[in-house]
Design a protein around this motif. Structure first.
Motif, PDB file in Angstrom:
ATOM      1  N   TYR A   1      18.221  33.781   9.868  1.00 38.00           N
ATOM      2  CA  TYR A   1      16.754  33.698   9.883  1.00 38.00           C
ATOM      3  C   TYR A   1      16.282  32.352  10.443  1.00 38.00           C
ATOM      4  O   TYR A   1      15.185  31.903  10.161  1.00 38.00           O
ATOM      5  CB  TYR A   1      16.192  33.922   8.475  1.00 38.00           C
ATOM      6  CG  TYR A   1      14.742  34.363   8.452  1.00 38.00           C
ATOM      7  CD1 TYR A   1      14.315  35.476   9.171  1.00 38.00           C
ATOM      8  CD2 TYR A   1      13.806  33.673   7.682  1.00 38.00           C
ATOM      9  CE1 TYR A   1      12.996  35.885   9.147  1.00 38.00           C
ATOM     10  CE2 TYR A   1      12.472  34.069   7.643  1.00 38.00           C
ATOM     11  CZ  TYR A   1      12.071  35.181   8.377  1.00 38.00           C
ATOM     12  OH  TYR A   1      10.749  35.583   8.353  1.00 38.00           O
TER      13      TYR A   1
ATOM     14  N   ALA B   1      12.542  30.816  21.971  1.00 35.69           N
ATOM     15  CA  ALA B   1      12.674  31.448  20.657  1.00 35.69           C
ATOM     16  C   ALA B   1      11.459  32.309  20.356  1.00 35.69           C
ATOM     17  O   ALA B   1      11.575  33.417  19.812  1.00 35.69           O
ATOM     18  CB  ALA B   1      12.850  30.378  19.584  1.00 35.69           C
ATOM     19  N   SER B   2      10.275  31.810  20.719  1.00 37.15           N
ATOM     20  CA  SER B   2       9.044  32.559  20.495  1.00 37.15           C
ATOM     21  C   SER B   2       9.040  33.869  21.279  1.00 37.15           C
ATOM     22  O   SER B   2       8.651  34.923  20.755  1.00 37.15           O
ATOM     23  CB  SER B   2       7.836  31.704  20.908  1.00 37.15           C
ATOM     24  OG  SER B   2       6.624  32.434  20.826  1.00 37.15           O
TER      25      SER B   2
ATOM     26  N   ARG C   1      18.231  34.845  18.734  1.00 34.37           N
ATOM     27  CA  ARG C   1      17.905  33.559  18.112  1.00 34.37           C
ATOM     28  C   ARG C   1      18.262  32.424  19.070  1.00 34.37           C
ATOM     29  O   ARG C   1      19.344  32.428  19.667  1.00 34.37           O
ATOM     30  CB  ARG C   1      18.666  33.382  16.800  1.00 34.37           C
ATOM     31  CG  ARG C   1      18.293  34.408  15.750  1.00 34.37           C
ATOM     32  CD  ARG C   1      18.830  34.055  14.377  1.00 34.37           C
ATOM     33  NE  ARG C   1      20.290  34.025  14.320  1.00 34.37           N
ATOM     34  CZ  ARG C   1      21.032  32.930  14.234  1.00 34.37           C
ATOM     35  NH1 ARG C   1      20.472  31.724  14.250  1.00 34.37           N
ATOM     36  NH2 ARG C   1      22.355  33.014  14.166  1.00 34.37           N
TER      37      ARG C   1
ATOM     38  N   ASN D   1      15.513  40.231  19.026  1.00 43.82           N
ATOM     39  CA  ASN D   1      16.520  39.810  18.048  1.00 43.82           C
ATOM     40  C   ASN D   1      17.504  38.799  18.640  1.00 43.82           C
ATOM     41  O   ASN D   1      18.705  38.837  18.352  1.00 43.82           O
ATOM     42  CB  ASN D   1      17.280  41.015  17.476  1.00 43.82           C
ATOM     43  CG  ASN D   1      18.083  40.660  16.231  1.00 43.82           C
ATOM     44  OD1 ASN D   1      17.694  39.781  15.457  1.00 43.82           O
ATOM     45  ND2 ASN D   1      19.211  41.326  16.044  1.00 43.82           N
TER      46      ASN D   1
ATOM     47  N   THR E   1      15.496  30.409  13.917  1.00 43.80           N
ATOM     48  CA  THR E   1      15.304  30.420  15.366  1.00 43.80           C
ATOM     49  C   THR E   1      14.154  29.474  15.712  1.00 43.80           C
ATOM     50  O   THR E   1      13.246  29.254  14.908  1.00 43.80           O
ATOM     51  CB  THR E   1      15.035  31.835  15.899  1.00 43.80           C
ATOM     52  OG1 THR E   1      15.143  31.841  17.336  1.00 43.80           O
ATOM     53  CG2 THR E   1      13.654  32.346  15.508  1.00 43.80           C
TER      54      THR E   1
ATOM     55  N   GLY F   1      12.467  36.330  20.422  1.00 40.09           N
ATOM     56  CA  GLY F   1      12.630  36.808  19.050  1.00 40.09           C
ATOM     57  C   GLY F   1      12.414  38.306  18.916  1.00 40.09           C
ATOM     58  O   GLY F   1      13.056  38.970  18.091  1.00 40.09           O
TER      59      GLY F   1
END
Length: 279
Positions: A264, A198-199, A207, A205, A266, A202
């Motif tokens: 929003y 996720a880091s 998730r 875009n 993730t 991201g």
């Protein structure tokens, strides 16, 4: 006086997956079949990936009778040597998924003998390879395909309460059940890898979240029978909601995470465990 125009958001529409393509790995299992059903009902082009050929025909007929078209593909997520090529074939045939969900549960025949007392190094290494490593690599393959497509995406992995906290051995008293060294290692690894993915992804875009179910009603993993009644009673006493969960409740959480209602969110570890890890 000028009247202000009020824009109303259709929040229910946020849970729809119309014009989305979803890959569901292990999509005919206890949890997977409910996730596949939920996604199809939400309007997604649902690609079910599984090896259960007997159940595939039954499930396809059931969904067709209810008016939902799904595509079922034979896919072996434990075939590590051919994973890249097999996944590439899926992309070529069905396009890049907007949503990728891994509900698979690959395991060896001796999976049930994974207590500290009985486990062998060979069994441990094999199960880490076919379960955790296949999850990790498939997640990467899906994410990289989404990067190449350049339209964002959504990946849902499956952990477990026992990838977060230790197993409570008291709930196994009076049964033949025991702790599982391999399971804890695998699910803990999947959960933290999801955070790192996720880091990193991201920025594209994409998730990526992990769902961690608690004890569920249904057959015991790797067996056809249901849970021991003694275990159910002892487990239910310790969970705040005083019962086991159902696969439908897990599928509802997966549907939420896959939709724009969770736009929003993730890197999250979502516990669907009746409060087990809260106390």
């Amino acid at each position: 006086m000028e009247r202000k125009q009020i824009y109303m958001i259709d929040y229910l529409q946020k849970f729809r997956l119309d014009e989305k393509t979803a890959f569901i790995v292990g999509g005919l299992g206890l949890i997977g079949s409910e996730v596949s059903s939920a996604f199809a009902m939400a309007g997604a082009k649902t690609i079910v990936l599984d090896l259960n050929h007997r159940k595939s025909h039954i499930f396809h007929e059931e969904m067709h009778e209810r008016g939902f078209d799904i595509i079922i593909k034979s896919f072996n997520c434990a075939d590590m040597e051919n994973l890249d090529n097999n996944f590439s074939t899926l992309i070529e045939e069905n396009g890049c998924p907007d949503v990728f969900v891994n509900c698979s549960y690959p395991r060896s025949e001796d999976w049930g003998s994974s207590s500290f007392k009985n486990i062998t190094l060979e069994s441990f290494r094999k199960n880490v390879d076919i379960h955790m490593n296949s999850y990790a690599w498939l997640g990467r393959l899906a994410a990289e395909a989404m990067v190449k497509k350049d339209k964002g995406g959504n990946i849902i992995q499956f952990g477990s309460t026992y990838g977060i906290v230790a197993q409570d051995l008291t709930i196994y008293e009076g049964t033949e059940m025991h702790e599982n060294m391999t399971y804890a290692a695998i699910k803990g690894g999947i959960t933290n890898l999801t955070r790192l993915m996720a880091s990193y992804y991201g920025q594209y875009n994409i998730r990526i979240n992990v769902l961690c179910p608690g004890g569920l009603k249904g057959h015991v993993s790797g067996k056809s029978d249901t849970q021991n009644p003694v275990f159910i009673k002892q487990y239910s006493k310790k969970v705040p909601l005083k019962r086991l969960g159902s696969a439908k409740e897990i599928a509802s959480a997966a549907l939420f995470l896959s939709s724009s209602a969770a736009s929003y969110i993730t890197g999250a570890t979502i516990m669907v465990d009746g409060g087990w890890t809260a106390v």
